[in-house]
Design an enzyme around this catalytic site. Structure first.
Site, PDB file in Angstrom:
ATOM      1  N   TYR A 160       0.857  -1.186   0.000  1.00 17.05           N
ATOM      2  CA  TYR A 160       0.000   0.000   0.000  1.00 17.05           C
ATOM      3  C   TYR A 160       0.891   1.233   0.000  1.00 17.05           C
ATOM      4  CZ  TYR A 160      -3.106   3.683   1.547  1.00 17.05           C
ATOM      5  OH  TYR A 160      -3.803   4.851   1.607  1.00 17.05           O
TER       6      TYR A 160
ATOM      7  N   GLU B 142      -3.198   7.479  -4.302  1.00 17.93           N
ATOM      8  CA  GLU B 142      -3.131   6.227  -3.547  1.00 17.93           C
ATOM      9  C   GLU B 142      -3.015   5.043  -4.504  1.00 17.93           C
ATOM     10  OE1 GLU B 142      -5.913   4.825   0.013  1.00 17.93           O
ATOM     11  OE2 GLU B 142      -6.784   4.293  -1.921  1.00 17.93           O
TER      12      GLU B 142
END
Ligand code: ADP
Ligand code: MG
Length: 379
Positions: free
Chosen positions: A101, A185
């Protein structure tokens, strides 16, 4: 403004970040043709501006073009967290070794950006953050220094990402800065079995204040209108300063500050505001009628709270506006009005005289909010 995954993917590709080959389709037939061009086996991904598509059944593998057509047919039209799927992205499947992530987000309270990274990316990052916060690394980024290679290598090392992810982190920072984004993101960023670092999913939120110089996504046309809340579109067409929220108490006020505190007071009474609507200083009958009609057309609204503090525009003028608005708008839900300030007594008298069965008055903001919450819950 949020971008769709396929738009984020397109940006990433331009900045040299590796992404799977992909195409967008808005019909099952097109999906089949795209799958054929992409080599047959594909991942079919719902294009909606919300996360958690995988868990909702909006990300599925298809082994050949015929299966891609079938899968696309299932996914198109699906509702994912209130977003209808109008198009799918067909992407080449990637042989995943591990999922990470990474994101950059503006941290307003610190006047900086924050890099967030974890070696445990994938679909359950929120859970990782909640249950094992130590697995998620946060590092402040000075906006003037940015993320040169050394900083990127530091983030990667701290989070347990492969060293080869540093170039991607640097490139992602360029996306954020040059595209005027508030958030970039990637979840998951993956290492493939062959050792390549690829972005498999992307979310980019652009800063609307910079839209004057970021014209590229401005004219999105119908694709974006799907997502735009219909109420907001209707309000915007009438020139209203309206933002849709999740609650049941419609709110109208004069002045942004007063409306903001009205939202707080409504929340303090255990109800949820359904919207923000600032009718500004003018408060003419037309604006009042426009505002009321937008709010009344929101199916979640069960009561409306009009909160006015008369200043240059006196309360009697606002009361006149409400009375005249009631001539053109059929009131279908209870309306609580609080008038205070300049000429409040005359304003209240005007509303008393009109004596509409669904209109009530309250003298204080707290009292009015309590009454509106009560009526909203009774409905
Ligand atoms: N091109 C791809 N190849 C292989 N697996 C993929 C691909 N795209 C997505 N996935 C898998 O599906 C999961 C969910 O997809 P993702 O795009 O992250 O959607 P969401 O975050 O909305 O659930 C990913 O974590 C990844 O494991
Ligand atoms: Mg994802």
């Amino acid at each position: 403004m949020d971008l769709y995954e396929h738009q984020a993917r397109e940006l990433f590709e331009e900045y040299g970040i590796l992404v799977p080959r992909a195409e967008v389709a808005d019909s099952a037939k097109e999906a089949r043709a795209s799958a054929a061009r992409l080599g047959g086996r594909v991942v079919v991904k719902a294009q909606v501006k919300t996360g958690g598509r995988g868990k909702a059944g909006g990300v599925k593998f298809a082994r050949d073009p015929a299966a891609a057509e079938l899968t696309a047919r299932q996914i198109l039209g699906m509702d994912i967290k209130g977003h209808t799927v109008h198009s799918v992205m067909l992407a080449q499947p990637v042989d995943i070794d591990s999922e990470f992530y990474v994101s950059y987000v503006l941290d307003r309270s610190q006047g900086r950006f924050l890099a967030i990274a974890s070696a445990e990316g994938g679909m359950d990052i929120e859970e990782v953050a909640a249950t094992r916060p130590e697995a998620v690394v946060r590092m402040a980024i000075d906006p003037f220094e940015g993320v040169p290679h050394k900083k990127a290598a530091g983030i990667a090392a701290a989070a347990g990402l492969p060293a080869s992810a540093a170039d991607t982190l640097t490139a992602l920072w360029s996306v954020l800065i040059r595209e005027d984004a508030l958030l970039v993101e990637v979840n998951p960023l993956v290492r493939t079995a062959q050792g390549q670092i690829l972005a498999l999913d992307g979310k980019v939120t652009l800063d609307d204040n910079a839209s004057f110089r970021q014209t590229r996504w401005g004219a999105q046309g119908p694709a974006d209108r799907h997502e735009a809340d219909e109420l907001e579109a209707a309000a915007a067409a009438k020139g209203l300063n309206y933002v849709k929220l999740d609650g049941e108490v419609g709110v109208i006020g004069n002045g942004a500050g007063l409306v903001m505190s009205t939202l707080d007071v409504v929340a303090g009474c255990g109800a949820r505001p359904a919207n923000f609507l600032d009718i500004g200083g003018g408060a003419s009958a037309q604006i009042m009628a426009d505002g009321l009609s937008v709010i009344l057309s929101d199916p979640s609204v069960t009561a409306v709270f009009v909160n006015v503090f008369g200043g240059i525009t006196a309360c009697d003028a606002v009361a006149d506006g409400i009375v005249r608005a009631l001539e053109s708008v059929r009131l279908t839900k209870p309306l609580v009005v609080r008038l205070d300030g300049n000429n409040a007594a005359r304003g209240r008298a005007i509303l008393d005289e009109r004596a509409h069965p669904l209109v009530e008055q309250a003298t204080t903001m707290d009292g009015a909010a309590r009454r509106a919450a009560e009526l909203a819950h009774a409905a």
